[in-house]
Design an enzyme around this catalytic site. Structure first.
Site, mmCIF file in Angstrom:
data_model
loop_
_atom_site.group_PDB
_atom_site.id
_atom_site.type_symbol
_atom_site.label_atom_id
_atom_site.label_comp_id
_atom_site.label_asym_id
_atom_site.label_seq_id
_atom_site.Cartn_x
_atom_site.Cartn_y
_atom_site.Cartn_z
ATOM 1 N N GLY A 86 0.816 -1.209 0.000
ATOM 2 C CA GLY A 86 0.000 0.000 0.000
ATOM 3 C C GLY A 86 0.850 1.259 0.000
ATOM 4 O O GLY A 86 1.100 1.839 -1.044
ATOM 5 N N SER A 182 4.755 -5.413 -3.619
ATOM 6 C CA SER A 182 4.567 -3.971 -3.684
ATOM 7 C C SER A 182 5.267 -3.271 -2.516
ATOM 8 O O SER A 182 6.463 -3.450 -2.314
ATOM 9 C CB SER A 182 3.075 -3.648 -3.728
ATOM 10 O OG SER A 182 2.868 -2.292 -4.068
ATOM 11 N N TYR A 183 4.527 -2.498 -1.700
ATOM 12 C CA TYR A 183 5.167 -1.818 -0.575
ATOM 13 C C TYR A 183 5.628 -2.807 0.491
ATOM 14 O O TYR A 183 6.387 -2.444 1.393
ATOM 15 C CB TYR A 183 4.241 -0.759 0.037
ATOM 16 C CG TYR A 183 5.005 0.260 0.848
ATOM 17 C CD1 TYR A 183 5.644 1.328 0.223
ATOM 18 C CD2 TYR A 183 5.124 0.129 2.224
ATOM 19 C CE1 TYR A 183 6.383 2.244 0.963
ATOM 20 C CE2 TYR A 183 5.859 1.050 2.972
ATOM 21 C CZ TYR A 183 6.492 2.102 2.334
ATOM 22 O OH TYR A 183 7.230 3.005 3.067
ATOM 23 N N ASP A 386 3.622 -4.877 -15.173
ATOM 24 C CA ASP A 386 3.305 -3.877 -14.148
ATOM 25 C C ASP A 386 4.077 -2.603 -14.450
ATOM 26 O O ASP A 386 5.310 -2.641 -14.582
ATOM 27 C CB ASP A 386 3.705 -4.416 -12.769
ATOM 28 C CG ASP A 386 3.549 -3.394 -11.651
ATOM 29 O OD1 ASP A 386 2.724 -2.474 -11.814
ATOM 30 O OD2 ASP A 386 4.247 -3.535 -10.633
ATOM 31 N N HIS A 438 1.175 -6.554 -11.499
ATOM 32 C CA HIS A 438 1.634 -6.252 -10.147
ATOM 33 C C HIS A 438 1.316 -7.392 -9.185
ATOM 34 O O HIS A 438 2.129 -7.753 -8.350
ATOM 35 C CB HIS A 438 0.952 -4.961 -9.690
ATOM 36 C CG HIS A 438 1.521 -4.353 -8.462
ATOM 37 N ND1 HIS A 438 2.777 -3.788 -8.419
ATOM 38 C CD2 HIS A 438 1.004 -4.195 -7.215
ATOM 39 C CE1 HIS A 438 3.002 -3.308 -7.210
ATOM 40 N NE2 HIS A 438 1.948 -3.544 -6.454
#
Length: 464
Positions: A86, A182-183, A386, A438
């Protein structure tokens, strides 16, 4: 054999009583957290547990977990913790419900169906909604929602694990891995470092961390930004003029972007991208997704990436089904969730956390160097469609670790097709996943599953 004195015998009896009581307490907590069946769930043979572990009593911070045990030989399989990024997005919404979990949610949110490529066929999978304020995880101190950041998230995740292993002592000595995307490119190695440091300082509650696997990972602000712009240009998403404009207007080493840089990036996103899913540029976007969500913010400052739309593969609206399902009272009751009456609806991502994120490590590369020295098994993978945290960004970062190559670049295979490309270094393995966005396991579940199998086995991806 020498006989025990009455005093010694009494002490041993006391220790046994404490151990039995402690074990009994853990079993009681496990029984309390057991999921007997989710609403609309097909029959399954594996056990499920979910509930809360308090990580800060003073502030009332508690993190929500969901354990899906392995389908076969759960007592012998490793434990894998999954974290979404996020920052501020739910592992229940993404990892569990549309990527690696055992169930998928039907469109009307009424029932579930099985995921053929669920990772719990290979391991016990523990999904964690982190930090507090994400999904069902909560805090009784509203100020916490505006002061979250990398450091507290990692510390709370470590406290969660210590508390969770106390509740599930049968997992204490199990091989343990962390994974995410991701994060979570920050969350995963930061938590791994916390565990390594904790193990050095504590001889009692050793956490048997063996390694981690992270995909399309936010890694280094400079190289991520440079790699993202390179990806946009090489994939014909932006014009030559805009490409040059961004390169001349943006200082990727700065902690904040300039107005000139923002203008150049916003022009690309608003006028040249078109209506695409930036997380999966070759698959349809969800027409039901709101264009007013954070899909128009610059991914250049990746530590502040606020994009909520995700890559959705053949069904681009999966997130909507999760929001229907997990807001049902009967689902929350079955999962022992929302027991304190959270004053807001369950959402896949927290806007407050995303907007108010405080501290973020500029580069994870020094942490990777430490963890490589610690001898952990480390794999990084990238879906190659992505455009938000693209494969070029990850490759730039890995190149600057300057690791010795053990197995040179090669195509890997699954199902008789090229699954992607891989290179094995001293201390780290990189793999791309062909045709994945992603959320790699959503777009290419079979290829992601093969990658996971190879990671657990500690073997390079197959060359044929």
């Amino acid at each position: 054999m020498e006989r025990c004195s009455h005093a010694t015998f009494g002490f041993i009896s006391l220790l046994l009583l404490v151990a039995i009581t402690s074990s009994s307490g853990a079993l009681d907590e496990q029984d309390r957290d057991k999921i007997w069946a989710l609403p609309g769930q097909p029959p399954v043979s594996f056990k499920q547990f979910s509930g809360y572990v308090t990580v800060n009593k003073e502030h009332g911070r508690a993190l929500f977990y969901w354990l899906t045990e392995a389908t076969i030989d759960a007592d012998e399989k490793p434990l894998v913790l999954w974290l979404n990024g996020g920052p501020g997005c739910s592992s229940v919404a993404y990892g569990a419900s549309e990527e690696i979990g055992p169930f998928r949610i039907k469109r009307n949110g009424s029932s579930l169906y099985l995921n053929k490529y669920s990772w719990n066929t290979e391991a016990n999978i523990l999904f964690l909604e982190s930090p507090a304020g994400v999904g069902f995880s909560y805090t009784n101190s509203s100020s916490d929602l505006k002061t979250s950041g990398d450091e507290r998230t990692a510390q709370d995740a470590l406290k969660f694990l210590i508390g969770w292993f106390s509740r599930f002592p049968q997992y204490k000595n199990r091989d343990f891995y962390i994974s995410g995307e991701s994060y979570a490119g920050h969350y995963v190695p930061q938590l791994a470092k916390k565990i390594v440091d904790y193990n050095k300082a504590s001889s009692e509650d050793f956490i048997n961390l063996k390694g981690f696997l992270v995909g399309n990972a936010v890694t280094d602000n400079y190289y991520d930004s440079l790699g993202t712009i390179s990806y946009w240009w090489t994939h014909a998403m932006i014009s030559d003029r805009t490409y040059r404009s961004i390169l001349t207007s943006c200082n990727f080493s700065a902690t904040k972007t300039s107005n000139r840089c923002d203008d150049a990036v916003n022009f690309a996103m608003n006028h040249e991208f078109g209506d695409i899913d930036q997380y999966s540029i070759y698959t349809p976007s969800c027409s039901a997704a709101s264009n007013s969500t954070a899909g128009r913010r610059s991914p250049l400052r990746l530590k502040n990436t606020l994009l909520r739309r995700r890559s959705y593969g053949y069904d681009p609206c999966t997130e909507n089904y999760a929001e229907k399902y997990y807001n049902r009272a009967d689902v929350q009751k079955a999962m022992h969730a929302n027991t304190t009456g959270i004053p807001y609806k369950w959402t896949a991502c927290s806007d407050v956390l995303i907007k108010e994120w405080r501290d973020a490590q500029f580069s994870m590369l020094p942490t990777y160097k430490e963890l490589i020295k610690a001898g952990l098994r480390i794999w990084m993978f990238s879906g190659d469609t992505d455009s938000v945290v693209p494969v070029t960004a990850t490759r730039f970062s890995i190149n600057h670790l300057r690791l010795k190559v053990k197995i040179s670049w090669y195509p890997w295979y699954t199902g008789g097709q090229v699954g992607g490309w891989s290179e094995v270094y001293e201390g780290l393995t990189f793999a791309s996943v062909r045709g994945a966005g992603h959320e790699v396991p959503l777009i290419q579940p079979r290829r992601a599953f093969r990658l996971f199998q190879s990671f657990l086995a500690g073997k390079p991806l197959p060359k044929s």
